[in-house]
Design a protein around this motif. Sequence first.
Motif, short mmCIF file in Angstrom:
data_model
loop_
_atom_site.label_atom_id
_atom_site.label_comp_id
_atom_site.label_asym_id
_atom_site.label_seq_id
_atom_site.Cartn_x
_atom_site.Cartn_y
_atom_site.Cartn_z
N ALA A 69 31.96 -22.69 -27.65
CA ALA A 69 31.53 -23.28 -28.92
C ALA A 69 30.70 -22.26 -29.71
O ALA A 69 30.85 -22.14 -30.92
CB ALA A 69 30.72 -24.55 -28.67
N ARG A 70 29.85 -21.55 -29.02
CA ARG A 70 29.02 -20.54 -29.70
C ARG A 70 29.89 -19.44 -30.30
O ARG A 70 29.66 -19.00 -31.41
CB ARG A 70 28.00 -19.95 -28.74
CG ARG A 70 26.89 -20.90 -28.41
CD ARG A 70 25.85 -20.24 -27.52
NE ARG A 70 24.94 -21.24 -27.05
CZ ARG A 70 24.54 -21.35 -25.80
NH1 ARG A 70 24.97 -20.51 -24.88
NH2 ARG A 70 23.69 -22.30 -25.44
N VAL A 89 33.38 -18.34 -37.16
CA VAL A 89 33.43 -19.03 -38.45
C VAL A 89 32.38 -18.47 -39.40
O VAL A 89 32.66 -18.22 -40.58
CB VAL A 89 33.25 -20.56 -38.26
CG1 VAL A 89 33.04 -21.26 -39.58
CG2 VAL A 89 34.45 -21.14 -37.52
N LYS A 90 31.19 -18.20 -38.89
CA LYS A 90 30.11 -17.66 -39.72
C LYS A 90 30.48 -16.29 -40.27
O LYS A 90 30.31 -16.01 -41.46
CB LYS A 90 28.82 -17.56 -38.90
CG LYS A 90 27.63 -17.06 -39.67
CD LYS A 90 26.39 -17.02 -38.79
CE LYS A 90 25.21 -16.44 -39.54
NZ LYS A 90 24.04 -16.31 -38.68
N ASN A 135 32.95 -19.68 -31.23
CA ASN A 135 33.67 -20.24 -32.37
C ASN A 135 32.76 -20.31 -33.60
O ASN A 135 33.16 -19.97 -34.71
CB ASN A 135 34.21 -21.62 -32.02
CG ASN A 135 35.19 -22.13 -33.06
OD1 ASN A 135 35.91 -21.36 -33.65
ND2 ASN A 135 35.18 -23.44 -33.28
N GLU A 136 31.51 -20.74 -33.40
CA GLU A 136 30.56 -20.81 -34.51
C GLU A 136 30.31 -19.42 -35.09
O GLU A 136 30.26 -19.25 -36.31
CB GLU A 136 29.24 -21.42 -34.05
CG GLU A 136 29.32 -22.90 -33.76
CD GLU A 136 28.03 -23.44 -33.15
OE1 GLU A 136 27.03 -22.69 -33.07
OE2 GLU A 136 28.04 -24.61 -32.76
N ASP A 137 30.15 -18.43 -34.22
CA ASP A 137 29.92 -17.06 -34.69
C ASP A 137 31.12 -16.54 -35.48
O ASP A 137 30.96 -15.88 -36.51
CB ASP A 137 29.63 -16.12 -33.51
CG ASP A 137 28.29 -16.41 -32.85
OD1 ASP A 137 27.45 -17.08 -33.48
OD2 ASP A 137 28.10 -15.94 -31.71
#
Length: 117
Positions: free
Chosen positions: A90-91, A97-98, A93-95
Amino acid sequence: AAIRACDEALLLEPSNAKTHYRRALANECLGDKDSLEAALCDLTQAEALGDQGAVVKAMMQRIRAELRKQNSAERRMYGGFLHRASLGGARENEDRVKSEREAEAAAASTNADLEKR
């Protein structure tokens, strides 16, 4: 070979409690989780057929204890592995997307500067 012989005997006489018990013994000797669970199924059937009540109950307790021991060992071995992996995914993926958003913003800013010229 013992399990196969019991399988064949149960095809001929499915209500034979002693054969269910013997197949459970053979599965218990194998000792892996699937075999122990199969042994519990056979013992449940043997108990329902009403043969060797005390012996069957004692064996069921022994197998359940072994299954608990194996489950506990698995939890210690893998302790939190899946939880950590899902959080890490999840982390990441967030990175991703950011950084994609930042790249899009930078590209938009560059395009706006070029249009002004």
